[in-house]
Design a protein around this motif. Structure first.
Motif, PDB file in Angstrom:
ATOM      1  N   LYS A 108       0.788   4.207  -2.819  1.00 32.15           N
ATOM      2  CA  LYS A 108       0.515   5.601  -2.434  1.00 32.15           C
ATOM      3  C   LYS A 108       1.660   6.515  -2.831  1.00 32.15           C
ATOM      4  O   LYS A 108       1.432   7.655  -3.244  1.00 32.15           O
ATOM      5  CB  LYS A 108       0.248   5.694  -0.930  1.00 32.15           C
ATOM      6  CG  LYS A 108      -1.124   5.219  -0.543  1.00 32.15           C
ATOM      7  CD  LYS A 108      -1.341   5.321   0.944  1.00 32.15           C
ATOM      8  CE  LYS A 108      -1.407   6.752   1.372  1.00 32.15           C
ATOM      9  NZ  LYS A 108      -1.792   6.932   2.768  1.00 32.15           N
ATOM     10  N   LEU A 155      -8.015   4.631  -3.513  1.00 32.13           N
ATOM     11  CA  LEU A 155      -7.265   3.487  -3.003  1.00 32.13           C
ATOM     12  C   LEU A 155      -8.037   2.749  -1.913  1.00 32.13           C
ATOM     13  O   LEU A 155      -8.042   1.516  -1.882  1.00 32.13           O
ATOM     14  CB  LEU A 155      -5.896   3.924  -2.484  1.00 32.13           C
ATOM     15  CG  LEU A 155      -4.881   4.352  -3.530  1.00 32.13           C
ATOM     16  CD1 LEU A 155      -3.571   4.748  -2.863  1.00 32.13           C
ATOM     17  CD2 LEU A 155      -4.641   3.260  -4.542  1.00 32.13           C
ATOM     18  N   CYS A 161       1.438   7.074  -6.571  1.00 39.49           N
ATOM     19  CA  CYS A 161       0.300   7.963  -6.856  1.00 39.49           C
ATOM     20  C   CYS A 161       0.600   9.394  -6.421  1.00 39.49           C
ATOM     21  O   CYS A 161       0.186  10.347  -7.093  1.00 39.49           O
ATOM     22  CB  CYS A 161      -0.966   7.443  -6.179  1.00 39.49           C
ATOM     23  SG  CYS A 161      -1.618   5.938  -6.908  1.00 39.49           S
ATOM     24  N   LYS A 191       0.826  -1.208   0.000  1.00 42.59           N
ATOM     25  CA  LYS A 191       0.000   0.000   0.000  1.00 42.59           C
ATOM     26  C   LYS A 191       0.862   1.260   0.000  1.00 42.59           C
ATOM     27  O   LYS A 191       0.547   2.230  -0.688  1.00 42.59           O
ATOM     28  CB  LYS A 191      -0.926  -0.012   1.218  1.00 42.59           C
ATOM     29  CG  LYS A 191      -1.857   1.162   1.295  1.00 42.59           C
ATOM     30  CD  LYS A 191      -2.768   1.062   2.510  1.00 42.59           C
ATOM     31  CE  LYS A 191      -3.671   2.263   2.588  1.00 42.59           C
ATOM     32  NZ  LYS A 191      -4.571   2.200   3.749  1.00 42.59           N
TER      33      LYS A 191
END
Length: 117
Positions: A6, A110, A9, A2
């Motif tokens: 992130k 997300l 992104c 994750k």
């Protein structure tokens, strides 16, 4: 996993800020990756200290001073990373606002699509 998604992104969001607003310049995706990491570190370590120190001003301005703190974090990241350039405090303020909105959208997508199964 994750965290990596992130981070990628966030780097893409920095590139989008540079595309949407001419006061912010990102030289490359690598520069955006480094800037996203530095911005994340500043927001994790320095921002809470600044929020606590400026609490009276934040209360008097009904929270609007937090926009100034966000702009300072964005400006500080630009001064620490050679791949990110901000033309001034006004550009940092507008860039941080756009970046914050994009970060909210990233968090929403997300959480809803990938990590809420």
């Amino acid at each position: 996993m994750k965290l990596i998604i992130k981070w990628l992104c966030s780097a893409a969001a920095l590139l989008a800020v540079a595309y949407l607003y001419s006061g912010v310049v990102v030289t490359s995706f690598t520069g955006a990756l480094v800037a996203a990491a530095v911005l994340g570190a500043l927001n994790t370590v320095v921002r809470p200290i600044l929020v606590l120190l400026t609490l009276p001003v934040t209360l008097v301005t009904v929270g609007l001073f937090l926009f100034v703190i966000n702009a300072l974090m964005f400006w500080a990241a630009a001064s620490l990373v050679s791949g990110l350039s901000v033309s001034g405090f006004g550009a940092a303020l507008i860039g941080s606002l756009i970046y914050s909105v994009l970060q909210l959208a990233i968090e929403f997508v997300l959480e809803r699509l990938f990590f809420n199964q």
